[in-house]
Each structure stands twice: as C-alpha cells, then as structure tokens.
Design a protein around this motif. Structure first.
Motif, PDB file in Angstrom:
ATOM      1  N   LEU A  89      -4.122  -0.996  36.101  1.00 27.54           N
ATOM      2  CA  LEU A  89      -3.686  -1.921  35.481  1.00 27.54           C
ATOM      3  C   LEU A  89      -2.349  -2.623  35.760  1.00 27.54           C
ATOM      4  CD1 LEU A  89      -3.966  -0.155  31.911  1.00 27.54           C
ATOM      5  CD2 LEU A  89      -5.153  -1.762  32.570  1.00 27.54           C
ATOM      6  N   SER A  90      -1.635  -1.961  36.489  1.00 31.06           N
ATOM      7  CA  SER A  90      -0.415  -2.482  37.066  1.00 31.06           C
ATOM      8  C   SER A  90      -0.856  -3.659  38.291  1.00 31.06           C
ATOM      9  CB  SER A  90       0.284  -1.590  37.816  1.00 31.06           C
ATOM     10  OG  SER A  90       1.028  -0.434  36.941  1.00 31.06           O
ATOM     11  N   ILE A  91      -1.986  -3.119  39.022  1.00 29.28           N
ATOM     12  CA  ILE A  91      -2.318  -4.371  40.048  1.00 29.28           C
ATOM     13  C   ILE A  91      -2.969  -5.627  39.314  1.00 29.28           C
ATOM     14  CG2 ILE A  91      -4.043  -4.567  41.736  1.00 29.28           C
ATOM     15  CD1 ILE A  91      -3.627  -1.586  42.737  1.00 29.28           C
ATOM     16  N   SER A  96      -2.882 -10.985  37.232  1.00 24.80           N
ATOM     17  CA  SER A  96      -3.209 -12.010  36.334  1.00 24.80           C
ATOM     18  C   SER A  96      -1.716 -12.919  35.991  1.00 24.80           C
ATOM     19  CB  SER A  96      -3.112 -11.313  34.770  1.00 24.80           C
ATOM     20  OG  SER A  96      -4.290 -10.393  34.883  1.00 24.80           O
ATOM     21  N   ILE A  97      -0.457 -12.204  36.189  1.00 28.23           N
ATOM     22  CA  ILE A  97       0.841 -13.094  36.080  1.00 28.23           C
ATOM     23  C   ILE A  97       0.813 -13.975  37.239  1.00 28.23           C
ATOM     24  CG2 ILE A  97       2.196 -11.610  37.216  1.00 28.23           C
ATOM     25  CD1 ILE A  97       2.931 -13.141  33.853  1.00 28.23           C
ATOM     26  N   TYR A  98       0.354 -13.635  38.425  1.00 27.78           N
ATOM     27  CA  TYR A  98       0.671 -14.568  39.601  1.00 27.78           C
ATOM     28  C   TYR A  98      -0.369 -15.772  39.053  1.00 27.78           C
ATOM     29  CZ  TYR A  98      -0.186 -16.566  44.203  1.00 27.78           C
ATOM     30  OH  TYR A  98      -0.306 -17.488  45.239  1.00 27.78           O
ATOM     31  N   PHE A  99      -1.631 -15.650  38.445  1.00 29.95           N
ATOM     32  CA  PHE A  99      -2.447 -16.734  38.392  1.00 29.95           C
ATOM     33  C   PHE A  99      -1.861 -17.663  37.081  1.00 29.95           C
ATOM     34  CE2 PHE A  99      -5.317 -15.020  41.115  1.00 29.95           C
ATOM     35  CZ  PHE A  99      -6.024 -15.829  41.936  1.00 29.95           C
ATOM     36  N   PHE A 138       4.639  -6.592  42.897  1.00 30.53           N
ATOM     37  CA  PHE A 138       4.437  -6.414  41.274  1.00 30.53           C
ATOM     38  C   PHE A 138       3.410  -5.487  40.926  1.00 30.53           C
ATOM     39  CE2 PHE A 138       7.237 -10.300  42.066  1.00 30.53           C
ATOM     40  CZ  PHE A 138       8.072  -9.860  41.255  1.00 30.53           C
ATOM     41  N   GLY A 139       2.579  -5.102  41.639  1.00 27.25           N
ATOM     42  CA  GLY A 139       1.442  -4.473  41.337  1.00 27.25           C
ATOM     43  C   GLY A 139       1.318  -3.087  42.045  1.00 27.25           C
ATOM     44  N   GLN A 196       0.037  -9.427  28.532  1.00 27.05           N
ATOM     45  CA  GLN A 196      -0.459  -8.424  29.425  1.00 27.05           C
ATOM     46  C   GLN A 196      -0.051  -6.810  28.948  1.00 27.05           C
ATOM     47  OE1 GLN A 196      -2.282 -10.094  31.517  1.00 27.05           O
ATOM     48  NE2 GLN A 196      -1.347 -11.896  30.851  1.00 27.05           N
ATOM     49  N   PRO A 197      -1.087  -6.210  29.139  1.00 27.12           N
ATOM     50  CA  PRO A 197      -2.265  -6.200  29.730  1.00 27.12           C
ATOM     51  C   PRO A 197      -3.588  -6.470  28.624  1.00 27.12           C
ATOM     52  CG  PRO A 197      -1.903  -3.753  29.448  1.00 27.12           C
ATOM     53  CD  PRO A 197      -0.692  -4.629  29.000  1.00 27.12           C
TER      54      PRO A 197
END
Length: 525
Positions: A89-91, A96-99, A138-139, A196-197
């Motif tokens: 989930l961290s990855i 997700s947050i990058y996009f 971050f992941g 998120q998540p």
C-alpha cells in the motif's frame, strides 16, 4: 553519518507496541499521501475561516483514526502478511500521489478501469527518473519500515479497546460535521479520488464487482437486412485523444490540416464525446444509444447481417469485437513487413487491395488508431512530420514548457491529416464502389490548460478540451446526401445509425434522428 545510521539501525531493532506502530503509519499516511486532499478542501469549502479550520481538524482526526484502525487490525489479524500488505500500500500510495501531483488525475472508478486496460507499451511512457526517485523516497522507504520494524502485537483486549474508542471518536466528529453533507455530496468524486489509500482500494473493488456483474454476452439487436446490391465501402477511423481545439478545420491558428483543408466534399461537424477515456468513448461510437448495458456493437451487428467487416487496431481498451478479421498492430506488421510498424500508417497498409478483393458488396473497415495518445506524443509520428519544434519528449517534460508539449501534439495532428487525406484519395480512386470515410475521436485531451494534462477526468469535472472532438465525414460523389437540418452539436452515437444508412442496412435498431444523411430512397418508398 555513521553514528546516525547506527542509531537508526538500533532504533529499528527495538520492538515497539502495535499502538505506536499504528500511530506512526497513520500519521505517515496522512502527511505523505493526503496533502492534495486537504488542499482541495481548503480551496473549495464555502465555510468561514473558523469553519474551514474546524472542518480540517475534524478531517485530520477522522483520517488518522480510520488509518490507525486499518493498520492495527491488519497487523493484529494478518501479522507477516499484514506487513507485506502495508508495504504494498505504501508503494501504491506513492505512485498514486505522484500521478495526482504531476498529471492532476483523480483516482476514481474510470482511472482504475484505465489502469486495468493499460498495456506496458503505454505505461512505460510514464517511466522517468523523477517517478522512480519519488516512489523510492515516499514508497519504498516507508514500505521497508513496515517490513523490518519489530512490533509487539499485544492482546485482543487492547485491540478491542483501541479500535472501539477510535470508532466512537470518528462517529462523534462525523455527527458534529453533519452540516457538511452537501459539500461532500457536491465533491464526492474529487474527495474520494484524492483520499489515499481508500481511493484506489474502493474503486478497484467497485470495478471488479461491476465487471463480474456484467452480462456475459452483449444484448443482441433486432435482425436487420441489406436492402440493395450496390457496392459500397465505409472506413471508420476512430481517433485517439484527438481534440477539436487543435484542428485547423475548426479554426485553430496553426495549419495542422494543410491537406484536409483542401479536400473536396469533406464535411466538418461539431461534436462532443460521451466520455473522456478510450473504453467508454469507443463504446459510444459503436453502440446505438447511450446506456450502461452492452448492446451489440456496430462491427458485430454489421458482420452478423452479412457485411464484410475488418477491424485493425494500434490501440486497446475497446469493448468486445466479435468478427472474423480482427488484426492487431503485431499481426499487421507481419502482413506488411515493408511498412514502418512504429506508426499508425500500418493500419492503412494494403487497404485498397483488401477492399477490392472483398467477395461482398458491402464492406466496413474500422481503424482504431493511437496517434495522439500521451504521454509521449513525439514518438507517435515519423520525423518528417515534426513541423513544430522544439518538442517535449513526454508530458512530464512538457509541464515545464507547455509550448513544447503543444508542438509535439500538433505534429500528431499533422500526421493524422496526412493519413486521412491519403485514405480519402485512395477511396476516391476506387470507381467501382461508393465510398465513405468517417473520422471521429474517442475523446479529447488536456495540454496544460488549468494545469491539467492528458485525459480521463470524470465527465462532470472535465474541461471542454477533454470532450470536444473532431467529427469529419467524406463521401464519394453521389453516394449519400446530408440532411438539410442537423443539430448544431452532434454526439458519437450518430456514427452507428449513419453507417447503417451508408451500408443500406434496414433495421429496427436504426434511428433516423441520429443519422446525418437523408433518408434512403428504399426506406421512403
């Protein structure tokens, strides 16, 4: 530095309680992955300053406690598997947050569906050094913490107490903010897509459940019949991410259509797409009406009636096609080894021979292109079509210089212009058949307007650039007359009924109101 690393290593070796671990993971999830969520709330709330502060405090408390419970229950019930799940989930959170930050996407149901329909060749276009660095920091680093940090799980009694208290506080804060129901309902898509998540967890479950609940087969349309023996061919070209705003034919300042603008008998219609992503947009082009159910699509229906149908694709994500001749770019590359298989001209290879060799009077060719799909617009056309320079290699680079991104995109439209013009000339030269070419895009594209890029936003949130599309029609001389009166704005469903007219198919599924051509003589008698 060595002593610092030793301290960190020693700290990670020291077991901590599941309470402390869950608090750390919950706070980290809030701070690392949910800043865009809170930014959206601040920007869109109509509350006073005090009201916004109270709302933010309430949301922070609720989110911390929800994530705390998720972490606590996952670790307590699943132990090692729970660690692995939290690491994954961290990855995914980082990705997700990058996009979200880079491309202004919202992780809703449509986004998840697009992820499932994405091939590696498309996904690899998003790969960049900044993406990998972001995911690592971050992941992967948070994921490693979840894996290696020793945790004392404790007893079930503590789990019940902590989770029960957390649930009680969540309910209290929820009731104290009951006046925010209208705000949440107005912005449910954005809020859910930025959280998120839960954004991708909930929407993934939703997509899977919907796909499993869909009918196994498409709903058959009433039987139709071909009403004459005239030889006719229709070539339907489904554009990919082509937006009206960058077509010279629609008033764009650049000469992106130098060839089509000189084509005789080319008709230009104003049109909107029914969706902002490929699967739904393509379905709308091929179906008889706008609906959630899967009705028999145009190529399947025409094929069943007796039309010679061929589907050629340099794309993916279309609804199910049930015909004998379905050719992918890889298959076409083997059939036409002398044609550059990197570009969409492969779809147009050998069309004259394919049409002239048909044993049937009625022929329908569908070309599903991929020309203007991001993020790497500059890779979608041969270099001789790079008229506008310099170009951005991808959307991420184009964010720093939108002009370079627009240059690359406009070059894809120039390439489209060349291919369609060549197709029209080919059809015009075939004197033994009446012929028609229809070009319509599945959806539009954002190129930096309002800091948005590419496509896929929910229709109710999408800017006009993502749904205003080109709709071009050419017919050979004397084939069909256009209606004298048509709506100022057409939709994608006009394609289905107009093609039935062109192929002289009489059917209860035909709707004259969605046909751009005048009623056929055979039907009016």
């Amino acid at each position: 530095m060595t002593s610092l690393l030793r301290k960190i290593k020693g700290t990670l070796k020291r077991p901590i309680s599941l309470l402390a671990f869950s608090c750390i993971v919950s706070i980290g999830t809030l701070l690392l992955y949910n800043i865009p969520f809170f930014r959206f709330v601040i920007d869109n709330s109509n509350e006073s300053t005090i009201g916004v502060v109270w709302l933010m405090i309430s949301l922070v408390v609720i989110m911390l406690l929800v994530n705390f419970m998720m972490t606590y229950l996952t670790m307590f019930c699943m132990r090692i598997v729970g660690r692995i799940l939290l690491a994954i989930l961290s990855i995914i959170n980082a990705t997700s947050i990058y996009f979200i930050l880079t491309y202004s996407v919202i992780i809703d149901e449509n986004t998840i569906r697009n992820v499932f329909n994405t091939r590696y060749s498309e996904a690899s276009g998003f790969f960049s050094l900044s993406l990998w660095i972001f995911i690592f920091v971050f992941g992967i680093l948070p994921a490693l913490y979840c894996i290696i940090q020793p945790v004392k799980v404790g007893k079930a009694k503590k789990m019940g107490k902590y989770c029960g208290c957390s649930l009680g506080v969540i309910l209290v804060f929820g009731l104290l903010n009951i006046n925010q129901t209208l705000f949440v309902s107005q912005h449910d898509t954005e809020l859910g897509g930025l959280l998120q998540p839960w954004s991708y967890i909930v929407n993934t479950i939703r997509v899977i459940s919907i796909s499993q609940g869909k009918q196994a087969e498409e709903i058959k349309l009433p039987d139709g019949k071909i009403t004459d023996d005239d030889k006719a061919v229709v070539v339907l070209v489904i554009g990919e991410s082509a937006r009206k705003a960058n077509f010279q034919l629609y008033g764009y300042k650049r000469d992106t259509n130098p060839l089509l603008s000189r084509q005789k008998d080319l008709k230009v219609f104003e049109a909107n797409s029914c969706a902002t992503y490929t699967t739904a947009g393509t379905k709308a082009i091929l179906e008889p009406k706008d609906c959630d159910e899967l009705y028999e699509l145009l190529p399947n229906y025409a094929f069943r009636i007796g039309v010679d149908v061929s589907w050629r694709t340099y794309n993916w994500g279309e609804p199910p096609i049930h015909i004998d001749e379905y050719l992918t770019d890889k298959q076409l590359a083997k059939m036409y080894p002398d044609v550059d298989h990197r570009y969409d001209e492969l779809l147009f290879a050998g069309l004259r021979e394919r049409i002239e060799s048909s044993p049937k009077n009625k022929v329908l060719i569908v070309l599903h292109t991929g020309i203007s799909h991001g993020p790497q617009y500059s890779s979608k056309y041969p270099k001789q079509f790079e008229v506008y320079k310099p170009v951005a290699k991808n959307v991420e680079e184009g964010e720093k210089n939108v002009g370079m991104l627009v240059n690359a995109y406009d070059n894809t439209i120039r390439y489209t212009d060349f291919l369609l013009n060549d197709l029209i000339n080919t059809l015009r030269s075939m004197k033994d058949r009446k012929s028609a070419m229809i070009f319509i895009s599945d959806h539009g594209e954002s190129l930096g307007e309002n800091k948005l890029f590419m496509h896929g936003l929910p229709k109710k949130l999408a800017p006009k650039e993502q749904y205003e599309i080109p709709f071009l029609v050419w017919t050979s001389e004397g084939f069909r007359e256009y209606k004298s009166q048509l709506p100022a704005l057409l939709e994608q469903h006009y394609v289905f009924h107009s093609v039935l007219n062109l192929l002289s198919i009489q059917s209860p599924a035909y709707n004259e109101d969605f046909d751009i051509f005048a009623k056929r003589t055979q039907d009016s008698e």
